[in-house]
Design a protein around this motif. Structure first.
Motif, PDB file in Angstrom:
ATOM      1  N   VAL A 238      44.540  49.511  53.566  1.00  0.00           N
ATOM      2  CA  VAL A 238      43.974  48.385  54.342  1.00  0.00           C
ATOM      3  C   VAL A 238      44.955  47.762  55.358  1.00  0.00           C
ATOM      4  O   VAL A 238      44.576  47.521  56.513  1.00  0.00           O
ATOM      5  CB  VAL A 238      43.378  47.315  53.391  1.00  0.00           C
ATOM      6  N   PRO A 239      46.225  47.515  54.992  1.00  0.00           N
ATOM      7  CA  PRO A 239      47.117  46.913  55.995  1.00  0.00           C
ATOM      8  C   PRO A 239      47.269  47.794  57.253  1.00  0.00           C
ATOM      9  O   PRO A 239      47.557  47.275  58.335  1.00  0.00           O
ATOM     10  CB  PRO A 239      48.454  46.797  55.254  1.00  0.00           C
TER      11      PRO A 239
ATOM     12  N   ASN B 103      50.247  42.559  52.620  1.00  0.00           N
ATOM     13  CA  ASN B 103      50.808  42.757  51.281  1.00  0.00           C
ATOM     14  C   ASN B 103      51.346  44.160  51.015  1.00  0.00           C
ATOM     15  O   ASN B 103      52.221  44.331  50.185  1.00  0.00           O
ATOM     16  CB  ASN B 103      49.778  42.385  50.227  1.00  0.00           C
ATOM     17  N   PHE B 104      50.801  45.128  51.668  1.00  0.00           N
ATOM     18  CA  PHE B 104      51.278  46.508  51.512  1.00  0.00           C
ATOM     19  C   PHE B 104      51.432  46.930  50.051  1.00  0.00           C
ATOM     20  O   PHE B 104      52.495  47.388  49.629  1.00  0.00           O
ATOM     21  CB  PHE B 104      52.589  46.731  52.281  1.00  0.00           C
ATOM     22  N   CYS B 105      50.367  46.747  49.275  1.00  0.00           N
ATOM     23  CA  CYS B 105      50.353  47.358  47.941  1.00  0.00           C
ATOM     24  C   CYS B 105      50.545  48.858  48.189  1.00  0.00           C
ATOM     25  O   CYS B 105      49.961  49.405  49.137  1.00  0.00           O
ATOM     26  CB  CYS B 105      49.027  47.086  47.237  1.00  0.00           C
TER      27      CYS B 105
ATOM     28  N   HIS C  11      44.624  37.040  45.282  1.00  0.00           N
ATOM     29  CA  HIS C  11      45.734  37.884  44.834  1.00  0.00           C
ATOM     30  C   HIS C  11      46.494  37.139  43.734  1.00  0.00           C
ATOM     31  O   HIS C  11      46.894  35.988  43.944  1.00  0.00           O
ATOM     32  CB  HIS C  11      46.659  38.183  46.017  1.00  0.00           C
TER      33      HIS C  11
ATOM     34  N   GLN D 207      41.198  39.378  52.741  1.00  0.00           N
ATOM     35  CA  GLN D 207      41.820  40.331  51.804  1.00  0.00           C
ATOM     36  C   GLN D 207      42.673  39.606  50.778  1.00  0.00           C
ATOM     37  O   GLN D 207      42.881  40.090  49.681  1.00  0.00           O
ATOM     38  CB  GLN D 207      42.686  41.349  52.541  1.00  0.00           C
TER      39      GLN D 207
ATOM     40  N   ARG E 204      52.814  45.040  43.568  1.00  0.00           N
ATOM     41  CA  ARG E 204      51.846  43.946  43.442  1.00  0.00           C
ATOM     42  C   ARG E 204      52.525  42.569  43.374  1.00  0.00           C
ATOM     43  O   ARG E 204      51.880  41.545  43.472  1.00  0.00           O
ATOM     44  CB  ARG E 204      50.962  44.168  42.211  1.00  0.00           C
TER      45      ARG E 204
ATOM     46  N   TYR F  80      49.551  51.625  47.219  1.00  0.00           N
ATOM     47  CA  TYR F  80      48.457  52.608  47.227  1.00  0.00           C
ATOM     48  C   TYR F  80      47.451  52.367  48.354  1.00  0.00           C
ATOM     49  O   TYR F  80      46.566  53.175  48.571  1.00  0.00           O
ATOM     50  CB  TYR F  80      47.690  52.515  45.890  1.00  0.00           C
ATOM     51  N   CYS F  81      47.565  51.244  49.070  1.00  0.00           N
ATOM     52  CA  CYS F  81      46.417  50.742  49.837  1.00  0.00           C
ATOM     53  C   CYS F  81      46.531  50.980  51.342  1.00  0.00           C
ATOM     54  O   CYS F  81      47.572  50.722  51.963  1.00  0.00           O
ATOM     55  CB  CYS F  81      46.263  49.257  49.558  1.00  0.00           C
TER      56      CYS F  81
ATOM     57  N   CYS G 271      45.934  42.236  56.400  1.00  0.00           N
ATOM     58  CA  CYS G 271      46.673  42.042  55.151  1.00  0.00           C
ATOM     59  C   CYS G 271      48.141  42.399  55.372  1.00  0.00           C
ATOM     60  O   CYS G 271      48.452  43.392  56.038  1.00  0.00           O
ATOM     61  CB  CYS G 271      46.092  42.942  54.060  1.00  0.00           C
TER      62      CYS G 271
HETATM   63 FE1  SF4 Z   1      46.132  44.029  50.816  1.00  0.00          FE
HETATM   64 FE2  SF4 Z   1      44.393  44.037  48.764  1.00  0.00          FE
HETATM   65 FE3  SF4 Z   1      45.182  46.339  49.855  1.00  0.00          FE
HETATM   66 FE4  SF4 Z   1      46.914  44.937  48.394  1.00  0.00          FE
HETATM   67  S1  SF4 Z   1      44.978  45.877  47.659  1.00  0.00           S
HETATM   68  S2  SF4 Z   1      47.328  45.869  50.415  1.00  0.00           S
HETATM   69  S3  SF4 Z   1      46.315  42.848  48.891  1.00  0.00           S
HETATM   70  S4  SF4 Z   1      44.017  44.733  50.849  1.00  0.00           S
END
Ligand code: SF4
Ligand code: SAM
Length: 454
Positions: free
Chosen positions: A169-170, A162-164, A241, A204, A280, A166-167, A160
């Motif tokens: 995952v990236p 996107n680097f939201c 998204h 994602q 977002r 809080y997240c 991913c």
């Molecule tokens: Fe990526 Fe989803 Fe996490 Fe946003 S919430 S950084 S889109 S995985």
């Protein structure tokens, strides 16, 4: 008789992890191992981990402690920790759990066989750590043991960008990368040949599929090409998204006869101020515009969401915007979370203002509203006949009771007791028509009316 070697995989977290575990299982079975659910019988135990929220990390470390104890009695046991937690804190995992033999990230799930062989070849049994999340993913010709005989996940992208704020995952799954279209299509054709009826596309942010690959495909063209494959009954996908969700996609869903009318569109918050801090890249005006388009073009579609409370700086007024958005939009269901502070993320540097107690209360207020809406929506279907794909026998083991899902992703349990279809007829994988008799928040119940035998 010598018993086969046994493996156990415990999977935490999202569908991506479930999909990774299917690849790990497939490779183990290819090497001659058999699956067990008995932890004390296993010769290999793998924990496929998640770290999106803190709470799950505690559970994983506690399970790892339990396995370390088993390994004291059984030194030949091979113990692996993989997935997002392994990726995030490989050194810490190695230090905190010395019993662990294999530490690898989500990007290594498809090369598990190489990792295990490498470990077995090494007489010293030195732990292997392999967590390069920039590695290109290769899934072609990797055996998978699917969890389900009717519906199969198909990963269309990894990572991913996107680097939201809080997240995590990236950082754990690395940069976004789309899988070549022809590879996806050929995997789906194989699954259809094996008898799978439903394809569940995973990524994602599936809407950005195609970025960075040469053959001018995007998510819309991919969906249309999958829709043309003969033998598939249903196509699902997650996650979309809102920043990339547009009218063209709504039209493809509307016109693609196999594409299910279920859209999972994480809102995260109803407050523009919080959405901005979350990075977002959409505001509520844009979010409402998409919802209105969906409702206009596909009135029967179900819309589900993810939302969190207690993001740093969320005031009661911001939370009220989220409550109001839930009331206005009336999602069919929602995954709701309390914000969890993740190290490394931008939001971990923000000032936190709300107490855990306030956040818990907000979560319950949100859940209460959503429960009422989900129940009302499900009850409104009582008396109607819906089409479901029969996925399995009822978990409770009640004779002649099955369950399946509507195209809108609602679970329907039904009985075949007073019907012309006798108990020997295998309903699994069939499209069945069920008259709904009662409904609660999460499930609808009914009676079999007809079956479309294919
Ligand atoms: Fe990526 Fe989803 Fe996490 Fe946003 S919430 S950084 S889109 S995985
Ligand atoms: N890629 C998807 C998306 O954009 O929504 C979802 C991925 S994330 C693993 C699934 C959900 O977990 C998110 O939609 C979000 O609501 C929640 N989540 C992610 N990070 C979180 C955090 N730090 N605290 C609480 N919830 C979080």
């Amino acid at each position: 008789m010598i018993r086969p070697l046994l493996y156990l995989i415990k999977t935490y977290g999202c569908q991506m992890n479930v999909n990774d575990s299917e690849f790990i299982s497939g490779q183990m079975e290819d090497m001659g191992y058999k699956m067990t659910s008995e932890i004390n019988q296993a010769d290999i135990i793998i924990l496929n981990t998640c770290c999106v929220r803190k709470k799950v990390e505690h559970k994983i470390y506690s399970m790892a402690g339990k396995i370390s104890q088993i390994k004291k009695e059984k030194p030949d046991l091979i113990f692996g920790i993989c997935g997002c937690l392994a990726q995030k804190e490989k050194e810490h995992v190695h230090k905190k759990i010395p019993a662990v033999d294999l530490i690898f990230g989500p990007s290594q799930a498809s090369s598990f066989k190489d990792i295990l062989e490498h470990f077995l070849e090494n007489k010293t049994r030195k732990a292997i750590i392999d967590c390069d999340n920039r590695k290109h993913f290769r899934l072609q010709n990797i055996p998978a043991k699917h969890r389900h005989p009717i519906s199969s996940y198909v990963q269309i992208m990894k990572g991913c960008n996107n680097f939201c704020s809080y997240c995590i995952v990236p950082y754990t799954r690395g940069p976004e990368e789309s899988r070549p279209t022809e590879e996806i299509l050929s995997e789906i054709k194989k699954l259809v040949d094996y008898g799978y009826k439903e394809i569940f596309l995973l990524g994602q942010n599936v809407n950005s599929y195609g970025n960075g690959i040469e053959d001018h495909v995007n998510f819309l063209t991919l969906l249309s090409r999958i829709n043309d494959i003969e033998g598939i009954e249903r196509i699902r996908f997650t996650t979309s998204h809102p920043k990339d969700f547009n009218l063209d996609l709504i039209k493809v869903i509307k016109n693609g006869e196999k594409i299910c009318e279920h859209i999972h569109l994480p809102i995260q918050s109803g407050s523009d101020k919080i959405l901005k801090k979350m990075n977002r890249k959409y505001d509520m005006k844009q979010y409402y515009r998409i919802i209105n388009h969906i409702k206009k073009y596909i009135p029967d579609a179900s819309i589900t969401t993810d939302a969190m409370v207690g993001f740093p700086g969320e005031t009661e007024e911001d939370f009220q915007y989220t409550l109001q958005a839930f009331k206005n939009i009336r999602f069919d269901s929602a995954y709701t979370f309390i914000y969890s502070n993740r190290e490394k993320t931008l939001a971990s540097l923000f000032d936190k203002q709300t107490s855990l107690l306030t956040n818990k209360k907000r979560l319950w207020r949100l859940i209460d509203i959503q429960k009422d809406i989900s129940t009302e929506k499900n009850k409104s279907i009582i008396g109607k006949t819906v089409e479901i794909l029969v996925e399995n026998k009822s978990k409770k083991g009640i004779e002649q009771q099955y369950w399946g899902k509507t195209r809108t992703n609602k679970v329907v349990v039904f009985s075949n007791q007073h019907n012309e279809y006798d108990s020997n007829e295998d309903l699994l994988g069939q499209l069945a028509y069920i008259k709904i008799q009662r409904a609660d928040t999460y499930t609808m119940y009914g009676e079999l009316v007809d079956v479309k035998i294919k």
